[in-house]
Design a protein around this motif. Structure first.
Motif, short mmCIF file in Angstrom:
data_model
loop_
_atom_site.label_atom_id
_atom_site.label_comp_id
_atom_site.label_asym_id
_atom_site.label_seq_id
_atom_site.Cartn_x
_atom_site.Cartn_y
_atom_site.Cartn_z
N ARG A 82 48.48 -1.06 19.42
CA ARG A 82 48.06 -2.05 19.17
C ARG A 82 48.61 -3.08 18.54
O ARG A 82 49.53 -3.16 17.40
N LEU A 83 48.65 -4.33 18.94
CA LEU A 83 49.79 -5.24 18.76
C LEU A 83 49.16 -6.07 17.63
O LEU A 83 49.55 -7.42 17.10
N ALA A 84 48.10 -6.21 16.93
CA ALA A 84 47.62 -6.71 16.76
C ALA A 84 47.75 -6.78 15.20
O ALA A 84 48.33 -8.04 14.82
N TRP A 85 48.71 -5.78 14.53
CA TRP A 85 49.13 -6.14 13.43
C TRP A 85 50.14 -6.98 13.94
O TRP A 85 50.66 -7.37 12.15
N GLN A 86 51.00 -7.37 14.62
CA GLN A 86 51.56 -8.09 15.38
C GLN A 86 51.39 -9.99 14.32
O GLN A 86 51.26 -10.78 13.73
N GLN A 87 50.31 -9.82 15.55
CA GLN A 87 49.41 -11.40 15.11
C GLN A 87 48.83 -11.18 13.83
O GLN A 87 48.67 -12.08 13.69
N LEU A 88 48.60 -10.46 13.05
CA LEU A 88 48.25 -10.18 11.87
C LEU A 88 48.85 -11.52 10.77
O LEU A 88 48.88 -12.02 10.26
N TRP A 89 49.98 -10.54 11.10
CA TRP A 89 51.62 -11.15 10.00
C TRP A 89 51.61 -12.80 10.32
O TRP A 89 52.30 -13.60 9.87
N LEU A 91 49.67 -14.90 12.16
CA LEU A 91 49.15 -15.32 11.10
C LEU A 91 48.56 -15.69 9.54
O LEU A 91 48.85 -16.86 8.67
N ARG A 92 48.79 -14.62 9.17
CA ARG A 92 49.52 -14.78 7.88
C ARG A 92 50.26 -15.69 7.25
O ARG A 92 50.29 -16.69 5.86
N ARG A 93 51.73 -15.35 7.77
CA ARG A 93 52.74 -16.33 7.62
C ARG A 93 52.54 -18.11 8.22
O ARG A 93 52.56 -18.77 7.29
N LEU A 94 51.50 -18.10 8.99
CA LEU A 94 51.14 -19.19 8.97
C LEU A 94 50.63 -20.17 8.06
O LEU A 94 50.45 -21.23 7.64
N TRP A 95 48.74 -19.13 7.44
CA TRP A 95 48.52 -19.69 6.51
C TRP A 95 49.45 -19.99 5.75
O TRP A 95 48.88 -21.06 4.98
N TRP A 96 49.99 -18.85 4.58
CA TRP A 96 50.79 -19.47 4.16
C TRP A 96 51.76 -20.49 3.41
O TRP A 96 51.97 -21.55 2.71
N SER A 97 52.22 -20.60 4.98
CA SER A 97 53.51 -22.26 4.75
C SER A 97 52.60 -23.66 5.12
O SER A 97 52.79 -24.53 4.49
#
Length: 105
Positions: A82-89, A91-97
């Motif tokens: 499941r590659l969703a965990w990579q996408q999640l992180w 998106l989280r980095r993008l959201w924080w930036s």
């Protein structure tokens, strides 16, 4: 696809199942981005299969004297499928930036 050819080479050469081969490949190349004619494609499938299965030491000591790298455990195999965990992180980095950008603007 090149990575599937590496997995097939590992299955044929070392007798592991396809899930383990894919999990080993995912663990080895985590965080890499593949675009264009990158460094990955300058070596053969057999080279990468051996490097992933035995680690980097195999090139100096030979396959006979090196034990295989331990296979990823059940939890790591579950994540590798499941590659969703990579996408999640990502998106989280993008959201924080974006959040920091708007906060300090």
């Amino acid at each position: 696809m090149f990575l599937l050819d590496i997995a097939a080479e590992m299955v044929d050469r070392y007798g592991i199942d396809a899930d383990e081969a894919v999990a080993r490949i995912n663990e080895r190349f985590i965080g890499w981005r593949f675009a264009g004619d990158g460094l990955l494609f300058h070596q053969s499938e057999a080279y990468w299969a051996t490097d992933i299965y035995f680690g980097h030491d195999v090139w100096w000591r030979g396959e006979e004297s090196v034990d295989p790298v331990p296979a990823p455990g059940g939890w790591q195999r579950w994540l590798s499928r499941r590659l969703a965990w990579q996408q999640l992180w990502r998106l989280r980095r993008l959201w924080w930036s974006k959040r920091l950008y708007w906060k300090h603007r």
